[in-house]
Design an enzyme around this catalytic site. Structure first.
Site, PDB file in Angstrom:
ATOM      1  N   ASP A  39      38.412  -0.760  26.993  1.00  0.00           N
ATOM      2  CA  ASP A  39      38.361  -1.975  26.164  1.00  0.00           C
ATOM      3  C   ASP A  39      39.491  -1.916  25.134  1.00  0.00           C
ATOM      4  O   ASP A  39      39.573  -0.968  24.356  1.00  0.00           O
ATOM      5  CB  ASP A  39      37.005  -2.083  25.469  1.00  0.00           C
ATOM      6  N   SER A  80      36.102  -9.776  24.295  1.00  0.00           N
ATOM      7  CA  SER A  80      35.670  -8.853  25.352  1.00  0.00           C
ATOM      8  C   SER A  80      34.658  -9.483  26.301  1.00  0.00           C
ATOM      9  O   SER A  80      34.570  -9.081  27.466  1.00  0.00           O
ATOM     10  CB  SER A  80      35.063  -7.587  24.743  1.00  0.00           C
ATOM     11  N   HIS A 331      42.509  -8.942  18.530  1.00  0.00           N
ATOM     12  CA  HIS A 331      43.071  -8.706  19.863  1.00  0.00           C
ATOM     13  C   HIS A 331      44.450  -9.356  19.947  1.00  0.00           C
ATOM     14  O   HIS A 331      44.800 -10.144  19.082  1.00  0.00           O
ATOM     15  CB  HIS A 331      42.168  -9.326  20.938  1.00  0.00           C
TER      16      HIS A 331
HETATM   17 MG    MG Z   1      33.627  -3.494  25.274  1.00  0.00          MG
HETATM   18 ZN    ZN Z   2      37.529  -6.183  20.284  1.00  0.00          ZN
END
Ligand code: MG
Ligand code: ZN
Length: 366
Positions: A39, A80, A331
């Site tokens: 991630d 995510s 992000h």
């Molecule tokens: Mg995650």
């Molecule tokens: Zn994040």
């Protein structure tokens, strides 16, 4: 001289036949599929492992490399939930959606589809197992924030093995007993292997080893991710129809949000250790496709040179000393790596949308 010409002509025909045969050859169908999601692991995060690992990272063991474009259905920069939903369902969706499409309709996940095809399934995460990434493989929810509802969906989900944090979401809904009545053996103390070998009554295994997220690597999580991956493979590999596992290195993202490079790098190195264990199995097995990718990049992480003062004022970048830094607390829209190993791996080279990962897997299996 004449003989030589004949043998040369024969050799050319053989070469031509072989190469045309290879071009038209269908990719081999994998029996097992393992998707590993770092991630927030962009190319810089992966690169960092090459400067900070004690030995060559396991990422180097992949013969095929591609790049995935991660924008969601609603935003240029994904979260995510939408990022994992794109990988698990092949559908771009809005930020925050778990296993739903843009119209908030249920989208079948890879885990659900492959379970129907007879494969055993597993989910492993260093966050709560109800967190956006793993949730997008077994749940369908309008908002990633609905952890209680996501936990409840584990009761009906076709999951045979899970390991991660999130105990409080199962305890608060009194779901532990419900999971046990559905055939789960639930372990809340550690990655004890004995239930898998000794307990003949349970057919499914759940490890809930932290109240919410698992501890950080820098706070002593140890080898949880690698060991849980090995345990899951050992258990699911008994299925003759094969298995599907999603393994997430969740906290590379959390280090990025915290703009803490030590946190990021330690989590990437831990993820790479799990990748190594998975590849050890896949190399021996020969029928396992391993995909390593990310849902998005976090932190706008980069590996520039350390700024140093020079005489008479001014700063220069020291090209001999890396000073990891960040450009955002959120992000970014940077493309992320896709590494592939095993039968069908060659399908994953190139630059494509994150939804193509799902499409390529389905194409390989049909
Ligand atoms: Mg995650
Ligand atoms: Zn994040």
């Amino acid at each position: 001289m004449k003989v030589n010409f004949i043998s040369l002509a024969f050799a050319l025909v053989v070469i031509a036949t072989c190469s045309s045969f290879q071009v038209s050859k269908e990719p081999k169908k994998p029996k097992n599929i393992i998707i590993m999601i770092g991630d927030g692991m962009g190319v810089s995060q992966m690169s960092a492992s090459y400067y900070y690992a004690k030995k060559e990272p396991n990422f180097s063991r992949f013969p095929i490399v591609g790049l995935s474009k991660t924008s969601s259905g609603s935003h240029k920069i994904t979260d995510s939930a939408a990022g994992a939903t794109a990988i698990s369902t092949g559908k771009k969706t809005y930020n925050g959606a778990i296993g739903l499409d843009m119209d908030k309709e249920c989208a079948e996940t890879l885990l659900e589809y492959l379970s129907k095809e007879g494969k055993s399934t597993g989910l492993i995460s260093t966050s709560s197992i109800t967190h956006a990434t793993p949730a997008s493989f077994f749940a369908h929810e309008k908002s990633r924030k609905s952890a209680a509802s996501i936990a409840k969906q584990m009761l009906e989900a076709p999951v045979d093995f899970f390991a991660g944090g999130g105990l409080k979401y199962f305890e608060s809904g009194s779901l532990i007993k419900d999971l046990e009545s559905k055939g789960f053996s639930i372990n809340t103390t550690g990655l004890d292997k004995s239930p898998l070998r000794l307990n003949n009554t349970s057919t499914k295994f759940g490890y809930l080893l932290a109240s919410d997220g698992m501890p950080k690597m820098i706070n002593g999580r140890g080898e949880f991710l690698k060991e849980a991956s090995e345990l899951c493979i050992e258990f699911l590999n008994k299925d003759e129809d094969g298995f599907f596992i999603m393994i997430e290195g969740s906290q590379i993202d959390w280090g990025g949000h915290a703009n803490n490079s030590q946190y990021v790098i330690s989590e990437v190195l831990d993820f790479d250790q799990a990748v190594g264990a998975v590849l050890d199995f896949a190399e021996k097995d020969g029928n396992t496709l391993v995909i390593v990718t990310a849902d998005h990049e976090t932190g706008g992480f980069t590996l520039g040179g350390k700024s140093k003062k020079v005489p008479f004022g001014g700063l220069v970048s020291d090209y001999d000393e890396i000073d990891p830094s960040f450009s955002t607390r959120g992000h970014s829209s940077a493309m992320v790596p896709v590494l592939a190993f095993g039968p069908g791996a060659e399908m994953f080279s190139g630059i494509y949308e994150n939804t193509e990962i799902h499409a390529k897997i389905l194409k390989l299996l049909k």
